[in-house]
Design a protein around this motif. Structure first.
Motif, short mmCIF file in Angstrom:
data_model
loop_
_atom_site.label_atom_id
_atom_site.label_comp_id
_atom_site.label_asym_id
_atom_site.label_seq_id
_atom_site.Cartn_x
_atom_site.Cartn_y
_atom_site.Cartn_z
N ALA A 74 0.82 -1.22 0.00
CA ALA A 74 0.00 0.00 0.00
C ALA A 74 0.85 1.26 0.00
O ALA A 74 0.34 2.35 -0.29
N ASP A 75 2.14 1.14 0.33
CA ASP A 75 3.02 2.31 0.37
C ASP A 75 3.63 2.61 -0.99
O ASP A 75 4.40 3.56 -1.13
N SER A 76 3.33 1.80 -2.00
CA SER A 76 3.81 2.10 -3.36
C SER A 76 3.18 3.40 -3.84
O SER A 76 2.07 3.77 -3.43
N GLY A 77 3.88 4.11 -4.71
CA GLY A 77 3.34 5.35 -5.25
C GLY A 77 4.43 6.37 -5.47
O GLY A 77 5.64 6.09 -5.37
N ASN A 78 4.03 7.58 -5.78
CA ASN A 78 4.96 8.67 -6.05
C ASN A 78 5.13 9.54 -4.82
O ASN A 78 4.14 10.04 -4.26
N TYR A 79 6.37 9.74 -4.40
CA TYR A 79 6.71 10.59 -3.27
C TYR A 79 7.48 11.80 -3.81
O TYR A 79 8.37 11.66 -4.67
N GLN A 80 7.15 12.96 -3.31
CA GLN A 80 7.75 14.18 -3.82
C GLN A 80 8.47 14.91 -2.69
O GLN A 80 7.92 15.10 -1.60
N CYS A 81 9.75 15.24 -2.94
CA CYS A 81 10.49 16.07 -1.98
C CYS A 81 10.60 17.47 -2.58
O CYS A 81 10.80 17.63 -3.79
N ILE A 82 10.48 18.45 -1.74
CA ILE A 82 10.48 19.85 -2.16
C ILE A 82 11.56 20.57 -1.37
O ILE A 82 11.57 20.53 -0.13
N ALA A 83 12.49 21.20 -2.09
CA ALA A 83 13.53 22.01 -1.45
C ALA A 83 13.18 23.48 -1.69
O ALA A 83 12.95 23.89 -2.82
N LYS A 84 13.16 24.26 -0.62
CA LYS A 84 12.66 25.63 -0.73
C LYS A 84 13.54 26.57 0.08
O LYS A 84 13.96 26.25 1.20
N ASN A 85 13.85 27.72 -0.49
CA ASN A 85 14.42 28.84 0.27
C ASN A 85 13.74 30.12 -0.18
O ASN A 85 12.74 30.08 -0.93
N THR A 86 14.24 31.25 0.21
CA THR A 86 13.54 32.52 -0.06
C THR A 86 13.55 32.88 -1.53
O THR A 86 12.78 33.75 -1.96
N LEU A 87 14.42 32.22 -2.33
CA LEU A 87 14.52 32.58 -3.74
C LEU A 87 13.76 31.62 -4.66
O LEU A 87 13.75 31.82 -5.87
N GLY A 88 13.21 30.54 -4.10
CA GLY A 88 12.47 29.63 -4.96
C GLY A 88 12.37 28.25 -4.39
O GLY A 88 12.73 27.99 -3.23
N ALA A 89 11.88 27.33 -5.22
CA ALA A 89 11.68 25.95 -4.79
C ALA A 89 11.96 25.03 -5.97
O ALA A 89 11.84 25.43 -7.14
N VAL A 90 12.33 23.77 -5.64
CA VAL A 90 12.58 22.77 -6.66
C VAL A 90 11.97 21.46 -6.18
O VAL A 90 11.93 21.19 -4.98
N HIS A 91 11.48 20.64 -7.13
CA HIS A 91 10.79 19.41 -6.78
C HIS A 91 11.50 18.21 -7.40
O HIS A 91 12.13 18.32 -8.45
N HIS A 92 11.37 17.07 -6.74
CA HIS A 92 11.86 15.80 -7.29
C HIS A 92 10.85 14.71 -6.91
O HIS A 92 10.44 14.62 -5.74
N THR A 93 10.48 13.87 -7.88
CA THR A 93 9.50 12.81 -7.66
C THR A 93 10.21 11.46 -7.66
O THR A 93 10.96 11.16 -8.60
N ILE A 94 9.96 10.66 -6.61
CA ILE A 94 10.53 9.32 -6.49
C ILE A 94 9.38 8.33 -6.60
O ILE A 94 8.44 8.35 -5.80
N SER A 95 9.45 7.48 -7.61
CA SER A 95 8.41 6.46 -7.82
C SER A 95 8.82 5.21 -7.06
O SER A 95 9.84 4.58 -7.36
N VAL A 96 8.02 4.83 -6.06
CA VAL A 96 8.34 3.72 -5.16
C VAL A 96 7.50 2.51 -5.55
O VAL A 96 6.28 2.61 -5.71
N THR A 97 8.18 1.37 -5.70
CA THR A 97 7.50 0.09 -5.94
C THR A 97 7.87 -0.85 -4.82
O THR A 97 9.06 -1.04 -4.53
N VAL A 98 6.88 -1.43 -4.15
CA VAL A 98 7.12 -2.35 -3.03
C VAL A 98 6.89 -3.77 -3.52
O VAL A 98 5.79 -4.13 -3.95
N LYS A 99 7.96 -4.56 -3.49
CA LYS A 99 7.87 -5.98 -3.79
C LYS A 99 7.84 -6.75 -2.47
O LYS A 99 8.00 -6.17 -1.40
N ALA A 100 7.64 -8.06 -2.56
CA ALA A 100 7.54 -8.84 -1.32
C ALA A 100 8.14 -10.22 -1.55
O ALA A 100 7.77 -10.93 -2.50
N ALA A 101 9.07 -10.59 -0.67
CA ALA A 101 9.49 -11.98 -0.61
C ALA A 101 8.34 -12.80 -0.04
O ALA A 101 7.41 -12.26 0.59
N PRO A 102 8.34 -14.11 -0.24
CA PRO A 102 7.21 -14.90 0.28
C PRO A 102 7.03 -14.75 1.78
O PRO A 102 8.01 -14.65 2.53
#
Length: 1195
Positions: free
Chosen positions: A314-342
């Motif tokens: 259920a934790d699979s999905g897109n996670y976004q980190c945002i870096a921000k200071n007084t002059l602006g912001a930048v984004h990065h998206t991490i696509s997470v896939t959770v697999k499972a051993a038996p």
């Protein structure tokens, strides 16, 4: 009707089952109990009970131990495969198998290399009923390689630039733990600006002049081999000239706008974003199309790392980190896939069946991707195993029908996918066994009347037997309305009566036979106190008696015990106990308290208590008593060489008869001014015959004594000097002990002047070897108490004599005493030192004793030096603290207590004599296992808010192992100090701060906090804290930019329940009603009109004070474009009046008004009486809640 136990499931309380009984269920049965009564002829297939982990990383410096333990009947034999082929341990002299076990021990410490034995191992345990197999155990030696040599150029940057210092540690097994330190082994400070990434690199969002240093050192710690490798230092110089221009954030890691991350179910998902920029950026995290899990989300490294524990699909999905200071912001998206051993959904369980029965083995597992299910029988794939007509395989299920004894086997279920596998052994054991009763025969149960009686009947059989109970020799049936039959065979009599006494028979039956067992039940009368002790008030110094009469069963012998304040009676002869009474004489204030009579038998106990109160006695006049006056008129008569007669006159006894006289003497020649005891005589005597010593100048004095005390001494008598004589005694405490290996020091306690009996006191000192034929050697000395004989052999026994003499002659011949010449240090160290670790804080040390001749002195014992082994870096910083334990006598073993768990210790043993210690034995090292940790060093609560508290703590000072987690338990405390329900919370071990949300406001909470290792929980630390309170402000007019209707936090109680508030509200309501009536009358007349004209027309003196300074109210209008007094208006409590209905209603003033008026009729103040208003949060609202609702809205 007979009571029967059939093979069905019934729920019963564990508290009503006195013994652990063995039951055999038809389908979900467990192991056959290996009870001593069943071991003779019952068989059981093998079961693996212990094995090494699948991924087994070994220490190449120690012997390799690959575990494989199994149980079964008959005991199983063991074999191994390595890399899929048979491993013949007999052909390798370094490999042995432990007796009675399958555990392999590979002796690589003597010779051989760990790398030689890398591979995949599997153990098979086999007996006549089948074969169980272990997991595939991958054995790999740990590795801690060195850094490759490299030349690192100094780095020069301008103030404000970004920087990444690479670490690039060597690849070890298991992976190293990375940290940055300086040359002084101090960790480099980290912050939002400077931090270490997951890959070990050190990131600078922007550099500052204080970052200049020449010793940025990356360290790699390999815990498995306890080694630390160091990278070459990196030099950084920051030029503090004009700083770089401020810039918006960009990511240092990861690169680009998107990245992928894959993680396995159950692991910790770690996502990292590190940005550079000036000023330093702040990192934020969100999950697209979802929310972060509340209890499993943690932030590390100043929020640059997001961690989610126990990750699932259920934790699979897109996670976004945002870096921000007084002059602006930048984004990065991490696509997470959770697999499972038996992982198991339903692992197969052992089956114990009887011939002809049916059963199933079910093996269900899940994973991502879906695991494949494979079956083996006795370690062989079922496809190529011998055919069994009773077995049918249907995917993840094996169905057994009409099983026979030959159907017994061990089945293995293997669930695997690309991320791992699960292997489970489950046996099918087909047994045909007649019933057996495991409870001992003719057990006698004794029970107090009106209490439950439990009669045991543990049984076994295949098929599962039915149980019947009978009472008496005639086999009278037991009825269900009186008795309770438990599935484990126990018969319960809920309320045992006298007529329950008798013999009970338990009968177990199945189709193969029958077994029975008799037990006996006796019902005893309860113990009762028929006469209880009673409350007593007595005067100080008087006597008190407590009575306690007990009635009991004639066959039980009671023990009567008296207690004071729930403890033992004082050890005082004033307290006496007979059969039924406790008597206290001469009662004092300390005797007050609660006295309890406790009567105990082997089956029950009763008690009764009473309080004793001690009061002051009625004062009565008493005569004046005092010590006697001193005797006087002392006279010496009948003066002889060794005796004299002393006579005196007694002083006044002061109302207390004289019981004795004490006579003292002074030796003016040898000890002037010091008085010694001479004799005592009865109080009726006035003379005494005194025995004297030679050559003493005597003076005497006398003291009288009565029951009050002793008088002051009398005046001294005249002096009397006795004649000199030879000494009549020799020196005492003669000893011979050497201080050096070649001497003998003879010492004695010299005679004092009183004992010398004459002038010229000297000593004749004599000595000779005890075991030799030498003559006595003598010397005469004076004014000393020691003589040193030199040139003696080391530690040889001597006979010694010291004789006193003076100018008159010699004292009697003294007896010889034995001494020893000087000792030397022991020559030999104890050998064969062994260490047995008892538990995490205790170890037992054994050694072989040294030969007594090598001790060269008095054997005082053995001394163990032991210390915690330190790493090389720690040894450079501080001295190793060694501890010492000495064991007296010729001991060959000793215990080392107080060890620190989870530590490596080193010790050696030395023999000790009077001279000192011998050489140390060879150092022996040992490890202590993990223990429970100490309590966390501190716990404090910070940042309290309306519904949250933040906890900060320091880890335990003594973790005693690897901390696995923290446990936080907390519960609310209400106003009556009653505790609410407990909430348990598990916190990862790497946390030192935690915020609890969704708490109740204005509520006290109590916290219990402790750490855990794999061994268990440590001591807890407690703390209390209170969430903040709703302000309950009712400001009627809020600034437009703040908004209305948002209740704020306060430290006040709910004023809506206060009497003054209710009265004030009633007054305000009455005033509002009056104003509404006035407005209604004026509205009916319609239009605009000047208020002053109405005042002039109605010159009512009561209205005059409500004029403004200019004497008018101004214009009143009921037009629709007339604005209300304030935006934050609200409707009355009945919610029926709209804003367009009445613009002049006082409800427009909102909540929080004081209810007071200026002279012009306007509201002032607030209900709370405070002048300042806290800004409201959230969106503006056209409708504000009432004061009561505002306070309750946060509950």
């Amino acid at each position: 009707m007979q009571l029967k136990i059939m093979p069905k499931k019934k729920h019963f309380s564990a508290g009503r089952v006195p013994l652990i009984l063995f039951l055999c269920q038809m389908i979900s049965a467990l192991d056959v109990p290996l009870d001593s009564k069943l071991l003779g002829d019952l068989v059981q297939p093998p079961t693996i009970t212990q094995q090494s982990p699948k991924d087994y990383i070994i220490d190449p410096r120690e012997n390799i131990v690959i575990q494989c333990e199994a149980k079964g009947k008959p005991p199983p034999s063991f074999s191994w495969t390595r890399n899929g082929t048979h491993f013949d341990i007999d052909k390798d002299p370094l490999v042995t198998m432990k007796p009675g076990s399958g555990t392999l021990v590979i002796n690589i410490m003597s010779e051989g290399k760990a790398e030689t034995y890398e591979g995949v191992y599997q153990c098979t345990a086999r007996n006549e009923r089948g074969a169980a197999i272990s997991n595939n155990i991958v054995v790999r030696p740990s590795r801690s390689p060195l850094w490759t040599k490299e030349r690192l150029e100094p780095i020069t940057l301008r103030n404000g630039q970004s920087l990444v210092l690479p670490c690039r540690p060597p690849i070890g097994l298991p992976p190293a733990i990375i940290f940055w330190m300086d040359n002084s082994f101090q960790r480099l400070p980290q912050s939002e600006r400077v931090s270490q990434g997951l890959n070990g690199d050190l990131y600078f969002s922007n550099v500052l002049p204080e970052d200049t240093r020449e010793d940025y050192i990356c360290y790699a710690r390999f815990n498995h081999t306890q080694t630390i490798q160091q990278k070459q230092p990196i030099s950084l110089k920051v030029i503090s000239a004009k700083p770089s221009k401020e810039r918006p954030p960009t990511f240092l890691t990861p690169e680009g706008n998107e990245s992928l991350k894959e993680e396995l179910r159950g692991n910790v998902l770690s996502l990292e974003c590190i940005a550079e920029g000036l000023p330093t950026p702040i990192i934020y995290w969100i999950k697209e199309d979802g929310t972060l899990p509340v209890n499993r989300t943690f932030y590390q490294n100043f929020k640059k790392t997001l961690q989610i524990t126990q990750v699932s699909e259920a934790d699979s999905g897109n996670y976004q980190c945002i870096a921000k200071n007084t002059l602006g912001a930048v984004h990065h998206t991490i696509s997470v896939t959770v697999k499972a051993a038996p992982y198991w959904i339903s692992a197969p369980q052992n089956l114990v069946l009887s011939p002809g029965e049916n059963g199933t083995l079910i093996c269900r597992a899940n994973g991502n991707p879906k695991p494949r299910i494979g079956w083996l029988t006795n370690g062989v794939p079922v496809e190529i195993a011998p055919d069994d007509p009773s077995r049918k395989i249907d995917g993840d299920t094996i169905i057994f029908s009409n099983v026979q004894e030959r159907s017994s086997a061990v089945y293995q279920c293997n669930a695997s996918n690309e991320y791992g596998y699960l292997l489970a052994n489950a046996f099918v054991n087909v047994l045909a066994e007649p019933p057996r009763i495991l409870t001992s025969a003719n057990i006698l149960y004794q029970v107090i009347a009106n209490r439950p009686a439990l009669l045991d009947c543990a049984f076994f059989g295949s098929p599962l037997p039915t149980i019947e109970w009978f009472k008496g020799t005639k086999g009278s049936a037991l009825h269900e309305d009186i008795y309770v039959l438990h599935d484990n065979g126990t018969l319960e009599i809920p309320v045992a009566q006298k007529d329950s006494t008798g013999t009970y028979t338990c009968v177990a039956r199945n189709k193969l036979g029958m077994a029975k067992n008799e037990v006996h039940l006796e019902i005893k009368d309860p113990t009762r106190i028929i006469k209880q002790p009673e409350y007593a008030v007595v005067q100080r110094g008087s006597k008190v008696s407590f009575e306690c009469k007990v009635k009991h069963d004639n066959t039980l012998i009671p023990t009567i015990m008296w207690l004071k304040d729930n403890g033992e009676l004082p050890n005082d002869e004033r307290f006496s106990v007979d059969k039924d009474h406790l008597v206290v004489t001469d009662v004092s204030d300390d005797d007050g308290g609660m006295y309890t009579c406790a009567a105990n038998t082997t089956l029950d106990s009763v008690s009764a208590s009473a309080v004793l109160r001690v009061v002051a006695p009625t004062p009565t006049p008493a005569p004046v008593y005092d010590v006697p006056n001193p005797p006087f008129d002392l006279e010496l008569t009948n003066q002889l060489d060794k005796s004299v007669q002393l006579t005196w006159t007694p002083g006044d006894d002061n109302n207390s008869p004289i019981t004795k006289f004490i006579i003292e003497y002074e030796d003016a020649m040898h000890e002037a001014g010091i008085w010694h005891h001479q004799a005592e005589v009865s109080g009726t005597q006035t003379t005494a015959q005194l025995t004297l010593s030679p050559y003493v100048n005597y003076s005497f004095r006398v003291m009288a004594e009565n029951s009050i005390g002793r008088s002051v001494p009398s005046e001294a008598s005249e002096q009397y000097l006795t004649k000199a004589a030879e000494p009549d005694q020799n020196p005492m405490t003669v000893e011979g002990l050497g201080t050096e290996p070649d001497n003998l020091v003879i010492t004695w306690k010299p005679l004092n002047g009183f004992e010398s009996n004459g002038p010229g006191l000297q000593y004749k000192v004599s000595w000779r070897q005890k075991d030799g034929d030498d003559e006595w050697t003598s010397v005469v000395v004076a004014n000393v108490s020691k003589y040193i004989v030199s040139g003696t052999p080391t530690f040889v026994p001597y006979l010694i004599k010291v004789q006193a003499l003076n100018d008159v002659g010699f004292a009697p011949e003294p007896a010889a005493v034995m001494g020893h010449s000087g000792e030397d240090l022991p020559m030999v160290a104890p050998g064969n030192v062994r260490v047995n670790v008892v538990n995490s804080t205790l170890a037992e040390v054994h050694w072989d004793p040294v030969p007594l001749k090598s001790v060269r002195g008095h054997l005082q014992g053995y001394r163990i030096y032991y210390w915690k082994a330190q790493s090389s870096s720690k040894r450079n910083r501080r001295h190793i603290e060694k501890k010492i334990l000495t064991f007296q006598g010729n001991k060959t073993h000793g215990m080392l207590p107080g060890l620190q768990p989870y530590s490596h210790y080193v010790l050696n043993v030395r023999v000790v004599n009077g001279k000192g210690e011998g050489p140390a034995s060879t150092d022996r090292g040992f490890h202590t296992p993990e223990g429970v940790p100490s309590a966390p060093s501190s716990l404090k609560i910070v940042n309290p808010t309306l519904d949250s508290l933040t906890l900060e703590w320091d880890p335990p000072s003594h973790p005693n192992g690897v901390l696995t987690e923290y446990t936080l338990r907390y519960q609310p405390i209400n106003s009556t100090h009653e505790l609410g329900p407990l909430v348990d919370l598990k916190i990862p071990a790497n946390k030192t701060r935690w915020t609890l949300n969704h708490l109740n406001f204005s509520t006290r909470y109590k916290f219990y906090f402790y750490a855990q290792t794999s061994v268990g929980s440590g001591s807890q630390i407690t703390e209390e804290a209170i969430t903040t309170v709703d302000e309950g402000k009712m400001a009627g007019i809020l600034p437009p930019d703040v908004g209305a209707g948002k209740a704020m936090a306060s430290r006040q109680v709910d004023i809506a329940t206060q009497g003054w508030f209710i009265g004030l509200m009633c007054a305000v309501a009455l005033l509002i009603l009056i104003l509404l009536i006035v407005c209604f009358i004026r509205r009916n007349k319609g239009g605009k009109y000047p208020v002053k004209e109405k005042e002039d027309a109605h010159a009512d003196p009561e209205i005059q004070p409500m004029k403004e300074d200019d004497g008018t109210f101004g214009e009143y209008s009921d037009a629709e474009d007339h604005k209300p007094l304030k935006k934050g208006s609200r409707t009355p409590s009945d919610r029926t009046v709209k804003k367009e209905d009445s613009d002049d209603s006082l409800v427009d003033y909102g909540e929080g008004v004081n209810g007071q008026f200026n002279e012009d009729g306007s509201f002032i103040g607030q209900y709370s009486g405070k002048k300042e208003k806290e800004p409201a949060e959230g969106n503006e609202s056209s409708e504000a809640p009432s004061p009561v609702n505002a306070m309750n809205s946060f509950v």
